[in-house]
Structure formats: C-alpha cells, structure tokens
Design a protein around this motif. Structure first.
Motif, PDB file in Angstrom:
ATOM      1  N   GLY A   1       8.080  -0.918 -14.148  1.00 32.13           N
ATOM      2  CA  GLY A   1       8.008  -1.936 -12.924  1.00 32.13           C
ATOM      3  C   GLY A   1       6.049  -1.667 -12.060  1.00 32.13           C
ATOM      4  N   SER A   2       5.427  -1.164 -13.526  1.00 29.57           N
ATOM      5  CA  SER A   2       3.697  -0.852 -12.528  1.00 29.57           C
ATOM      6  C   SER A   2       2.715  -1.412 -13.241  1.00 29.57           C
ATOM      7  CB  SER A   2       4.292   0.316 -13.070  1.00 29.57           C
ATOM      8  OG  SER A   2       3.761   0.700 -14.381  1.00 29.57           O
TER       9      SER A   2
ATOM     10  N   VAL B   1      -0.209  -0.545  -9.263  1.00 31.87           N
ATOM     11  CA  VAL B   1       0.138  -1.150  -8.412  1.00 31.87           C
ATOM     12  C   VAL B   1       1.772  -0.742  -8.999  1.00 31.87           C
ATOM     13  CG1 VAL B   1       0.790  -3.841  -8.458  1.00 31.87           C
ATOM     14  CG2 VAL B   1      -1.995  -2.427  -8.473  1.00 31.87           C
ATOM     15  N   ASP B   2       2.724  -0.495  -8.210  1.00 36.22           N
ATOM     16  CA  ASP B   2       4.437  -0.551  -8.041  1.00 36.22           C
ATOM     17  C   ASP B   2       4.155  -1.844  -7.596  1.00 36.22           C
ATOM     18  OD1 ASP B   2       3.914   1.918  -8.855  1.00 36.22           O
ATOM     19  OD2 ASP B   2       4.134   2.751  -7.402  1.00 36.22           O
ATOM     20  N   TYR B   3       5.782  -2.465  -8.279  1.00 34.65           N
ATOM     21  CA  TYR B   3       6.479  -3.444  -7.620  1.00 34.65           C
ATOM     22  C   TYR B   3       7.553  -3.729  -7.536  1.00 34.65           C
ATOM     23  CZ  TYR B   3       2.879  -5.247 -10.014  1.00 34.65           C
ATOM     24  OH  TYR B   3       1.249  -7.162 -10.471  1.00 34.65           O
TER      25      TYR B   3
ATOM     26  N   THR C   1      11.928  -3.252  -6.962  1.00 33.91           N
ATOM     27  CA  THR C   1      12.257  -3.488  -7.421  1.00 33.91           C
ATOM     28  C   THR C   1      12.913  -4.987  -7.760  1.00 33.91           C
ATOM     29  OG1 THR C   1      14.169  -2.649  -6.424  1.00 33.91           O
ATOM     30  CG2 THR C   1      12.946  -1.041  -8.471  1.00 33.91           C
TER      31      THR C   1
ATOM     32  N   SER D   1      11.807  -7.581  -6.761  1.00 33.47           N
ATOM     33  CA  SER D   1      10.693  -8.497  -6.658  1.00 33.47           C
ATOM     34  C   SER D   1       9.529  -8.542  -7.596  1.00 33.47           C
ATOM     35  CB  SER D   1      10.443  -9.766  -4.984  1.00 33.47           C
ATOM     36  OG  SER D   1      10.032  -8.549  -4.569  1.00 33.47           O
ATOM     37  N   ARG D   2       8.646  -9.505  -7.717  1.00 38.73           N
ATOM     38  CA  ARG D   2       7.511  -8.824  -8.426  1.00 38.73           C
ATOM     39  C   ARG D   2       6.885  -9.351  -7.031  1.00 38.73           C
ATOM     40  NH1 ARG D   2       7.822  -6.747 -11.791  1.00 38.73           N
ATOM     41  NH2 ARG D   2       5.637  -7.124 -12.656  1.00 38.73           N
ATOM     42  N   ALA D   3       7.187  -8.460  -5.789  1.00 41.97           N
ATOM     43  CA  ALA D   3       5.824  -8.465  -5.068  1.00 41.97           C
ATOM     44  C   ALA D   3       5.472  -7.384  -4.740  1.00 41.97           C
ATOM     45  CB  ALA D   3       6.455  -8.036  -3.041  1.00 41.97           C
ATOM     46  N   ILE D   4       4.295  -6.519  -4.498  1.00 43.06           N
ATOM     47  CA  ILE D   4       3.310  -5.740  -4.268  1.00 43.06           C
ATOM     48  C   ILE D   4       4.148  -4.876  -3.346  1.00 43.06           C
ATOM     49  CG2 ILE D   4       1.471  -3.965  -3.811  1.00 43.06           C
ATOM     50  CD1 ILE D   4       0.318  -6.861  -5.665  1.00 43.06           C
ATOM     51  N   GLU D   5       4.810  -3.005  -3.734  1.00 40.58           N
ATOM     52  CA  GLU D   5       5.387  -2.465  -2.698  1.00 40.58           C
ATOM     53  C   GLU D   5       4.361  -1.774  -2.460  1.00 40.58           C
ATOM     54  OE1 GLU D   5       9.613  -1.089  -2.804  1.00 40.58           O
ATOM     55  OE2 GLU D   5       8.475   0.036  -4.495  1.00 40.58           O
TER      56      GLU D   5
END
Length: 161
Positions: free
Chosen positions: A52-53, A76-78, A80, A82-86
């Motif tokens: 997910g990166s 960029v880590d998203y 888990t 959702s597709r929101a940037i964490e």
C-alpha cells in the motif's frame, strides 16, 4: 548600568536556552490546514499494491496549501482501510518551506492527520535572518509550534535601537 552591559545580559539570557539540548520554537509561517489536497510532482512513480505504498523519486515536490516539501525521494503510505494518504516519508536533502520559515534535514516523516512533521539529521531551521541547528525537529503544522533537539545551537541577532 551601561547600555552595553544591558545588551550583553539580554543576549546571554536569550542565548542560554538555545544552547541546551532542546528548544521550543514558534512556526507561525508553517501553520497548515492538513485537510487540504496534497499535490506531488516527480520524475518517476513506483506503486506497490502489496504494502500500500507509492514511491516518487527525482525532483520530488509536494505541495499542500502554502507549504512546500522537496526531496530526492518521497514514499507515500496509504491508510489500510482507505486510499487516503496516511504518511509521507521524504529522504535525500529534504526542505520544507512556507512564505516565512524553512527547515532542512536529511529526512522527514509527515503524518497527515496529526499534522506532525519529524525531521532528522543535520536539521537547519531558518526564520528570517535567524537560524537554529540540531538533530531532530518536530513541527506541529496545525498550531505552528515546534521543538528542536540534539545539540541545539543558534545565534540571535540583537535588535537595533
């Protein structure tokens, strides 16, 4: 007491806290609305669906409102669920700047929801003509505050009367 003596006492009083291992600083120019869109440009993008990166490399520029972050590489880590940037993890000559303040370091981790940016490795913070150095700078972009740690050093410019 002479004017010189007063200026010397004031300079020593202002300098003493900055020579410590930690200093609190104001970042009025780096306050940020962390709900604004994050825009990224780079030479290359690699996506890894397994973890997910996404990795942007080469002339990376990240923008969010007035804030700009530049680096050689940004992972960029998203989230888990959702597709929101964490989180953004920037490496290679990282610079964060706004209209009034700028900070440089070897790497930085920006956690979007909390608004925290942790910069490490040969940190240099400039605010106008003043500069602070240390090994770790933690910025809170939501309230415009920060803490610099690890061999903190600064030089204050005395005001002119």
């Amino acid at each position: 007491m002479t004017l010189f003596a007063r200026a010397l006492i004031l300079t020593l009083a202002l300098s003493a806290p900055a020579l410590a291992q930690e200093a609190n600083v104001a970042f009025g120019g780096l306050t940020q609305d962390t709900s604004l869109p994050v825009e990224i440009t780079a030479d290359t993008l690699s996506v890894n669906n397994a973890d997910g990166s996404a990795v942007f490399s080469g002339n990376v520029l990240v923008g969010q409102g007035e804030m700009r972050l530049s680096a050689a590489e940004v992972r960029v880590d998203y989230a888990t669920d959702s597709r929101a940037i964490e989180r953004l993890h920037a490496t290679g000559g990282v610079t964060i700047a706004s209209s009034q303040d700028a900070a440089e370091a070897r790497e930085a981790v920006y956690t979007i929801d909390s608004g925290l940016v942790v910069m490490t490795g040969d940190v240099l913070l400039t605010q106008g003509q003043s500069a602070l150095t240390g090994q770790k700078l933690t910025l809170n972009l939501k309230d415009g505050t920060g803490v610099i740690e690890g061999g903190v050093s600064t030089t204050f410019l005395p005001g002119k009367n």
